[in-house]
Design a protein around this motif. Structure first.
Motif, PDB file in Angstrom:
ATOM      1  N   VAL A  12      -2.739  -6.582   6.189  1.00 21.58           N
ATOM      2  CA  VAL A  12      -2.176  -6.632   4.846  1.00 21.58           C
ATOM      3  C   VAL A  12      -3.112  -7.443   3.958  1.00 21.58           C
ATOM      4  O   VAL A  12      -3.528  -8.553   4.319  1.00 21.58           O
ATOM      5  CB  VAL A  12      -0.770  -7.257   4.865  1.00 21.58           C
ATOM      6  CG1 VAL A  12      -0.267  -7.521   3.452  1.00 21.58           C
ATOM      7  CG2 VAL A  12       0.207  -6.351   5.618  1.00 21.58           C
ATOM      8  N   ALA A  13      -3.457  -6.892   2.815  1.00 17.39           N
ATOM      9  CA  ALA A  13      -4.382  -7.558   1.903  1.00 17.39           C
ATOM     10  C   ALA A  13      -3.643  -8.502   0.970  1.00 17.39           C
ATOM     11  O   ALA A  13      -2.566  -8.173   0.454  1.00 17.39           O
ATOM     12  CB  ALA A  13      -5.147  -6.521   1.087  1.00 17.39           C
ATOM     13  N   VAL A  14      -4.214  -9.671   0.757  1.00 16.93           N
ATOM     14  CA  VAL A  14      -3.781 -10.577  -0.311  1.00 16.93           C
ATOM     15  C   VAL A  14      -4.641 -10.233  -1.515  1.00 16.93           C
ATOM     16  O   VAL A  14      -5.846 -10.496  -1.531  1.00 16.93           O
ATOM     17  CB  VAL A  14      -3.969 -12.048   0.090  1.00 16.93           C
ATOM     18  CG1 VAL A  14      -3.510 -12.967  -1.037  1.00 16.93           C
ATOM     19  CG2 VAL A  14      -3.233 -12.365   1.388  1.00 16.93           C
ATOM     20  N   SER A 122       8.766   1.151  -9.363  1.00 21.26           N
ATOM     21  CA  SER A 122       8.015   1.345  -8.115  1.00 21.26           C
ATOM     22  C   SER A 122       8.714   0.696  -6.923  1.00 21.26           C
ATOM     23  O   SER A 122       9.600  -0.143  -7.066  1.00 21.26           O
ATOM     24  CB  SER A 122       6.614   0.749  -8.255  1.00 21.26           C
ATOM     25  OG  SER A 122       6.675  -0.667  -8.326  1.00 21.26           O
ATOM     26  N   ARG A 123       8.249   1.096  -5.732  1.00 25.79           N
ATOM     27  CA  ARG A 123       8.775   0.510  -4.506  1.00 25.79           C
ATOM     28  C   ARG A 123       8.030  -0.801  -4.210  1.00 25.79           C
ATOM     29  O   ARG A 123       7.323  -0.947  -3.225  1.00 25.79           O
ATOM     30  CB  ARG A 123       8.610   1.476  -3.339  1.00 25.79           C
ATOM     31  CG  ARG A 123       9.422   2.757  -3.480  1.00 25.79           C
ATOM     32  CD  ARG A 123       9.457   3.571  -2.199  1.00 25.79           C
ATOM     33  NE  ARG A 123       8.189   3.552  -1.502  1.00 25.79           N
ATOM     34  CZ  ARG A 123       8.066   3.421  -0.175  1.00 25.79           C
ATOM     35  NH1 ARG A 123       9.127   3.255   0.578  1.00 25.79           N
ATOM     36  NH2 ARG A 123       6.874   3.443   0.392  1.00 25.79           N
ATOM     37  N   THR A 124       8.210  -1.731  -5.129  1.00 24.75           N
ATOM     38  CA  THR A 124       7.636  -3.068  -4.968  1.00 24.75           C
ATOM     39  C   THR A 124       8.740  -4.012  -4.511  1.00 24.75           C
ATOM     40  O   THR A 124       9.800  -4.087  -5.129  1.00 24.75           O
ATOM     41  CB  THR A 124       7.027  -3.564  -6.286  1.00 24.75           C
ATOM     42  OG1 THR A 124       5.957  -2.690  -6.665  1.00 24.75           O
ATOM     43  CG2 THR A 124       6.506  -4.977  -6.146  1.00 24.75           C
ATOM     44  N   ASP A 199       8.390   0.379   3.966  1.00 26.29           N
ATOM     45  CA  ASP A 199       9.559   0.153   3.114  1.00 26.29           C
ATOM     46  C   ASP A 199       9.166  -0.147   1.668  1.00 26.29           C
ATOM     47  O   ASP A 199      10.004  -0.059   0.772  1.00 26.29           O
ATOM     48  CB  ASP A 199      10.391  -1.010   3.661  1.00 26.29           C
ATOM     49  CG  ASP A 199      10.993  -0.713   5.021  1.00 26.29           C
ATOM     50  OD1 ASP A 199      11.188   0.480   5.325  1.00 26.29           O
ATOM     51  OD2 ASP A 199      11.260  -1.660   5.775  1.00 26.29           O
ATOM     52  N   ALA A 200       7.919  -0.542   1.454  1.00 30.43           N
ATOM     53  CA  ALA A 200       7.441  -0.868   0.112  1.00 30.43           C
ATOM     54  C   ALA A 200       5.957  -0.564   0.044  1.00 30.43           C
ATOM     55  O   ALA A 200       5.265  -0.507   1.072  1.00 30.43           O
ATOM     56  CB  ALA A 200       7.709  -2.337  -0.213  1.00 30.43           C
ATOM     57  N   ASP A 201       5.458  -0.366  -1.171  1.00 29.41           N
ATOM     58  CA  ASP A 201       4.029  -0.118  -1.387  1.00 29.41           C
ATOM     59  C   ASP A 201       3.297  -1.386  -1.805  1.00 29.41           C
ATOM     60  O   ASP A 201       2.074  -1.469  -1.680  1.00 29.41           O
ATOM     61  CB  ASP A 201       3.843   0.943  -2.472  1.00 29.41           C
ATOM     62  CG  ASP A 201       4.525   2.254  -2.105  1.00 29.41           C
ATOM     63  OD1 ASP A 201       4.442   2.653  -0.929  1.00 29.41           O
ATOM     64  OD2 ASP A 201       5.151   2.868  -2.998  1.00 29.41           O
ATOM     65  N   LYS A 254      -0.465  -6.137  -0.255  1.00 24.29           N
ATOM     66  CA  LYS A 254      -0.556  -4.680  -0.239  1.00 24.29           C
ATOM     67  C   LYS A 254      -1.216  -4.262   1.069  1.00 24.29           C
ATOM     68  O   LYS A 254      -2.085  -4.975   1.583  1.00 24.29           O
ATOM     69  CB  LYS A 254      -1.429  -4.232  -1.430  1.00 24.29           C
ATOM     70  CG  LYS A 254      -1.392  -2.757  -1.779  1.00 24.29           C
ATOM     71  CD  LYS A 254      -2.198  -2.534  -3.069  1.00 24.29           C
ATOM     72  CE  LYS A 254      -2.031  -1.139  -3.620  1.00 24.29           C
ATOM     73  NZ  LYS A 254      -2.786  -0.958  -4.893  1.00 24.29           N
ATOM     74  N   PRO A 255      -0.812  -3.135   1.668  1.00 27.66           N
ATOM     75  CA  PRO A 255      -1.518  -2.675   2.861  1.00 27.66           C
ATOM     76  C   PRO A 255      -3.019  -2.588   2.596  1.00 27.66           C
ATOM     77  O   PRO A 255      -3.442  -2.106   1.541  1.00 27.66           O
ATOM     78  CB  PRO A 255      -0.904  -1.299   3.125  1.00 27.66           C
ATOM     79  CG  PRO A 255       0.469  -1.374   2.524  1.00 27.66           C
ATOM     80  CD  PRO A 255       0.304  -2.236   1.301  1.00 27.66           C
TER      81      PRO A 255
END
Length: 571
Positions: A12-14, A122-124, A199-201, A254-255
């Motif tokens: 997962v990217a910061v 959005s799916r945030t 579950d989220a983007d 974010k992925p």
């Protein structure tokens, strides 16, 4: 090397950071505070509560605290209510943790180059670590005049995450996490799990804590866990407790595959995380446990797919209390296995600079660790003069740095971790890696004209922004380390365009900064005026860089408080 016990999940990217911490508004200022070894702890200011009415020297009698100290964020009553569409009468009912979180979340999204208006619907997801509700505690004795705005603004912790989701119209999970001092670390773990599960983007992860009421200070003081001199002395023989402090911290996650595909700036990578509870593997509910902490650490390294011996820096929970020895023992058991001789793991604590931000501590430690990875440097851990005699430092493969040290790398990357624990027995461990180097891009064309477009909601805000950029671009300013094309791309394409706008063109930092200065003096320099109808074209090789923080148009919002708790007279 890869662990054979469990496959690693997607990293997962910061991609963005925002923070308001004692002595440091924003990651850049925090890094300066850390590298300059600044101690931001001070006496409790009068606008919080009258510390003289509650303080008594150790041992403090009932109803008193034995510490006069804390780490404090300035102007906690200030909020740009109009910017977020919050009526002034409602803003006064909002817990300042919610208000500061809204502004800090916007700053984190800007740092990530994410346009908030494009995130609407959005799916945030939103995960917020929070334990205390001091603002509600101050109102609770004055029920007359309180109603729904207070219920949703300060009494219900769940509304802290809900407020953020509502303000930005985010449709993913929205959860406030309370595991006491490990809340923010657990929030990061849950956010990463949600992203990996699809579950989220995108996820906003936050930790909030404000010291507004004397009550927790009295309770902690009576428990004997506060440092008499107000300093967290992690690993030191004189460690005698922690000091409470403010903290509002936000990370945008974010992925990694999606971040790379979208051209986002990756500040660091979360490889894996682990959470555990001590259960009854300790003598009492609030005692720390080596067993519990080891379980969280091992789970994190299994998830990350790396051997613990590969990590060269750990941001410890590091409170400067009796739990330090337990934490160091757990770190030794896990990170010491197969560690190469002569390569001790550096271990430090941001609490020695700013105090203990409690529910926000995991994210305060994460921001520091991301900065360490970016700069390949570990700043000093303060107040470590005489190593604690209960730790056999000659055999323990850990080193508390008293000066800035280079962070060793392995195979072209740097690895670090953030450790957390809590009075509830919940432990966390986060394993991070530096971002992969960006592929090279063509060098900027010398002498090329660049156009910078600044925007704000009103003329006063636009002038304040122009002043901030003039400082940013001047000799010695932070902007001098970034290419002009990158600054213009980040400002023009990765920030929201507000109604009041100003365009300035030039071929160098000095020329742009000078024309902004001339404009601010009321002159009419060439290359300054209204922006073109279309966004100026930017070199396709341009990249996102850090920019000046938004100058907020704030005003004070505060309810009249009920009578504070009556201190017990000292006989």
């Amino acid at each position: 090397m890869r662990s054979a016990e469990a496959p690693a999940g997607e990293p997962v990217a910061v991609i963005g950071l925002g923070c308001r911490l004692p002595g440091a508004h924003g990651p850049d200022r925090l890094w300066r505070l850390l590298t300059e070894a600044i101690d931001a702890v001070r006496e409790v200011p009068a606008d919080r509560f009258d510390i003289d009415a509650y303080y008594a020297p150790r041992p403090a009698p009932p109803g008193r605290t034995d510490s006069r100290w804390g780490g404090f964020v300035d102007q906690v009553a200030e909020f740009d209510a109009e910017f977020f569409g919050v009526p002034a009468d409602e803003a006064a009912h909002l817990d300042p943790q919610q208000r500061l979180l809204l502004m800090t979340a916007w700053e984190a999204l800007e740092d990530a180059g994410q346009l908030p208006d494009r995130l609407a619907g959005s799916r945030t997801a939103v995960y917020v670590g929070q334990s205390h509700t001091d603002y509600w505690d101050l109102q609770a004795g004055r029920l007359a005049g309180l109603g729904l705005p207070t219920l949703t603004g300060s009494q219900q912790r769940a509304m802290t995450a809900g407020r953020l989701s509502y303000a930005f119209d985010l449709r993913g999970a929205s959860v406030t996490v309370d595991s006491a001092q490990s809340s923010a670390g657990v929030a990061v773990h849950l956010a990463a799990q949600g992203l990996r599960a699809g579950d989220a983007d995108l996820a906003l992860v936050a930790g909030v804590n404000l010291v507004l009421s004397p009550t927790p200070a009295v309770l902690f003081g009576q428990a004997g866990v506060l440092a008499a001199d107000g300093r967290c002395k992690f690993g030191d023989a004189g460690a005698d407790g922690f000091v409470r402090s403010d903290g509002i911290v936000v990370a945008v996650l974010k992925p990694l595959s999606a971040a790379l595909a979208d051209g986002d700036r990756v500040r660091a990578v979360l490889l894996g995380s682990g959470v555990s509870n001590d259960g009854r593997a300790k003598p009492s509910l609030t005692a720390p446990s080596v067993t519990g902490q080891v379980a969280a650490m091992r789970a994190a390294y299994r998830a990350a797919g790396i051997a613990p011996s590969e990590v060269d820096y750990v941001e410890a929970h590091g409170t400067g209390t009796r739990i330090d020895q337990v934490e160091l023992a757990a770190l030794t058991e896990v990170l010491g296995t197969d560690r190469p001789a002569g390569r001790p793991c550096l271990v430090g604590s941001i609490k020695t600079n700013i105090g203990h931000t409690e529910a926000a501590a995991g994210l305060a430690g994460l921001v520091k660790t991301v900065l360490c990875l970016e700069h390949a440097t570990v700043p000093p851990s303060l107040h470590h003069r005489v190593p604690h005699p209960d730790v056999d430092w000659a055999r323990v493969p850990l080193l508390v740095p008293d000066t800035s040290r280079p962070l060793p790398g392995r195979d072209g990357r740097h690895l670090a971790a953030v450790n957390g624990q809590s009075i509830s027995g919940t432990n966390t461990h986060l394993v991070l890696a530096s971002a992969s180097p960006r592929p090279p891009t063509p060098a900027p064309v010398p002498g090329q004209t660049h156009t910078l477009v600044l925007s704000a909601r009103d003329p006063v805000g636009l002038r304040a922004l122009a002043e901030a950029y003039a400082v940013f671009l001047e000799p010695g300013g932070a902007g001098r380390t970034a290419a002009l094309r990158d600054i213009c791309h980040s400002t023009n394409d990765r920030r929201v365009r507000h109604p009041h706008q100003l365009a300035v063109s030039g071929t160098s930092h000095a020329e742009l900064g000078g024309r902004l200065r001339d404009h601010l003096r009321g002159e009419r320099p060439t290359g300054v005026g209204a922006p073109p109808p279309a966004r100026p074209s930017v070199d396709p090789a341009a990249r996102l860089v850090s920019l000046p923080l938004r100058p907020w148009r704030t005003s004070s919002h505060w309810l009249d408080v009920a009578a504070p708790p009556t201190p017990v007279p000292v006989s």
